[in-house]
Design a protein around this motif. Structure first.
Motif, PDB file in Angstrom:
ATOM      1  N   LYS A  58       0.824  -1.217   0.000  1.00 23.35           N
ATOM      2  CA  LYS A  58       0.000   0.000   0.000  1.00 23.35           C
ATOM      3  C   LYS A  58       0.856   1.264   0.000  1.00 23.35           C
ATOM      4  O   LYS A  58       0.519   2.278   0.608  1.00 23.35           O
ATOM      5  CB  LYS A  58      -0.999  -0.008   1.148  1.00 23.35           C
ATOM      6  CG  LYS A  58      -1.977  -1.158   1.003  1.00 23.35           C
ATOM      7  CD  LYS A  58      -3.171  -1.020   1.874  1.00 23.35           C
ATOM      8  CE  LYS A  58      -4.002  -2.280   1.655  1.00 23.35           C
ATOM      9  NZ  LYS A  58      -5.285  -2.234   2.181  1.00 23.35           N
ATOM     10  N   LYS A  87      -8.114   4.515  -3.985  1.00 21.30           N
ATOM     11  CA  LYS A  87      -9.127   4.191  -2.992  1.00 21.30           C
ATOM     12  C   LYS A  87      -9.417   2.686  -2.996  1.00 21.30           C
ATOM     13  O   LYS A  87      -9.510   2.061  -1.938  1.00 21.30           O
ATOM     14  CB  LYS A  87     -10.401   4.983  -3.273  1.00 21.30           C
ATOM     15  CG  LYS A  87     -11.533   4.760  -2.291  1.00 21.30           C
ATOM     16  CD  LYS A  87     -12.741   5.629  -2.669  1.00 21.30           C
ATOM     17  CE  LYS A  87     -13.862   5.566  -1.691  1.00 21.30           C
ATOM     18  NZ  LYS A  87     -14.386   4.284  -1.368  1.00 21.30           N
ATOM     19  N   PHE A  88      -9.539   2.110  -4.177  1.00 17.62           N
ATOM     20  CA  PHE A  88      -9.811   0.675  -4.305  1.00 17.62           C
ATOM     21  C   PHE A  88      -8.721  -0.144  -3.618  1.00 17.62           C
ATOM     22  O   PHE A  88      -8.994  -1.032  -2.821  1.00 17.62           O
ATOM     23  CB  PHE A  88      -9.915   0.292  -5.788  1.00 17.62           C
ATOM     24  CG  PHE A  88     -10.085  -1.176  -6.026  1.00 17.62           C
ATOM     25  CD1 PHE A  88     -11.336  -1.769  -5.921  1.00 17.62           C
ATOM     26  CD2 PHE A  88      -8.994  -1.972  -6.357  1.00 17.62           C
ATOM     27  CE1 PHE A  88     -11.498  -3.137  -6.144  1.00 17.62           C
ATOM     28  CE2 PHE A  88      -9.143  -3.326  -6.581  1.00 17.62           C
ATOM     29  CZ  PHE A  88     -10.396  -3.919  -6.464  1.00 17.62           C
ATOM     30  N   ALA A  90      -6.481   0.888  -1.374  1.00 11.89           N
ATOM     31  CA  ALA A  90      -6.414   1.215   0.062  1.00 11.89           C
ATOM     32  C   ALA A  90      -7.438   0.419   0.867  1.00 11.89           C
ATOM     33  O   ALA A  90      -7.197   0.091   2.032  1.00 11.89           O
ATOM     34  CB  ALA A  90      -6.620   2.711   0.271  1.00 11.89           C
ATOM     35  N   GLU A  91      -8.569   0.093   0.259  1.00  9.37           N
ATOM     36  CA  GLU A  91      -9.626  -0.633   0.958  1.00  9.37           C
ATOM     37  C   GLU A  91      -9.459  -2.155   0.909  1.00  9.37           C
ATOM     38  O   GLU A  91     -10.222  -2.874   1.550  1.00  9.37           O
ATOM     39  CB  GLU A  91     -10.984  -0.230   0.386  1.00  9.37           C
ATOM     40  CG  GLU A  91     -11.340   1.215   0.707  1.00  9.37           C
ATOM     41  CD  GLU A  91     -12.626   1.691   0.038  1.00  9.37           C
ATOM     42  OE1 GLU A  91     -13.200   0.950  -0.782  1.00  9.37           O
ATOM     43  OE2 GLU A  91     -13.041   2.816   0.350  1.00  9.37           O
ATOM     44  N   ASP A  94      -5.146  -5.879   4.310  1.00  8.56           N
ATOM     45  CA  ASP A  94      -3.698  -5.671   4.456  1.00  8.56           C
ATOM     46  C   ASP A  94      -2.887  -6.890   4.024  1.00  8.56           C
ATOM     47  O   ASP A  94      -1.692  -6.776   3.783  1.00  8.56           O
ATOM     48  CB  ASP A  94      -3.354  -5.311   5.904  1.00  8.56           C
ATOM     49  CG  ASP A  94      -3.829  -3.909   6.262  1.00  8.56           C
ATOM     50  OD1 ASP A  94      -4.060  -3.090   5.344  1.00  8.56           O
ATOM     51  OD2 ASP A  94      -3.977  -3.634   7.470  1.00  8.56           O
TER      52      ASP A  94
END
Length: 171
Positions: A58, A87-88, A90-91, A94
């Motif tokens: 990320k 955004k995609f 980041a969501e 992890d």
């Protein structure tokens, strides 16, 4: 100066500058980078950097640096533009990782076969990127769930990494 004398380094340096019409070493890129990449090789390296850093850690530095401000996204599940892709990603969980496989490039196009992991089932994709002026301006992809080699009719894995050699060719 006799034939056995070696000229002083400053004389050699001035001669090189005269012959090659170049400035001091601090102004010459070839003094710092011994082998210059072709544009195609650079484009491949850019894509690998974007995919591996953005999806695996990320880290959006490469994505922000190399995606054009008018970037066009053709994946039906990712929002438009650079901000939508950011955004995609980041969501995503992890645990999401990207593993590149075969990569080819020709002209302003780069295609990479890769594996996305970190969700229920690994996803394989062929991502296609279009470059203009050194920036990614457009992206298409084809995605499918990975099936284990033991469950395929041919018994072969759907994903291999040609750079890893034969040891990494089974799942």
């Amino acid at each position: 100066m006799s034939r056995t004398e070696i000229p002083h380094p400053s004389v050699v340096y001035r001669l090189v500058r005269l012959v090659f019409h170049c400035g001091p070493p601090s102004q010459q890129k070839f003094w710092r980078i011994p082998i210059q990449q072709t544009q195609t090789e650079r484009n491949k390296a850019v894509i690998l950097e974007i995919l591996t850093t953005a999806f695996s850690s990320k880290d959006f530095t490469a994505l922000d640096r190399y995606l054009h401000s008018d970037y066009i996204q053709h994946n039906p599940f990712i929002p438009p533009a650079k901000a939508g892709l950011r955004k995609f990603i980041a969501e995503l969980p992890d645990t999401t990782r990207y593993e590149p496989g075969a990569i080819i490039a020709e002209g302003d196009l780069v295609m990479v076969h890769g594996r996305y992991t970190g969700s229920d089932k690994p996803l394989l994709g062929v991502d296609i990127f279009h470059f203009e002026d050194g920036l990614v301006v457009e992206h298409w992809d084809v995605l499918q769930d990975e099936v284990a080699a033991r469950d395929t009719v041919a018994g072969n894995p759907m994903f291999t990494n040609p750079q890893a050699g034969s040891a990494d060719r089974q799942i």
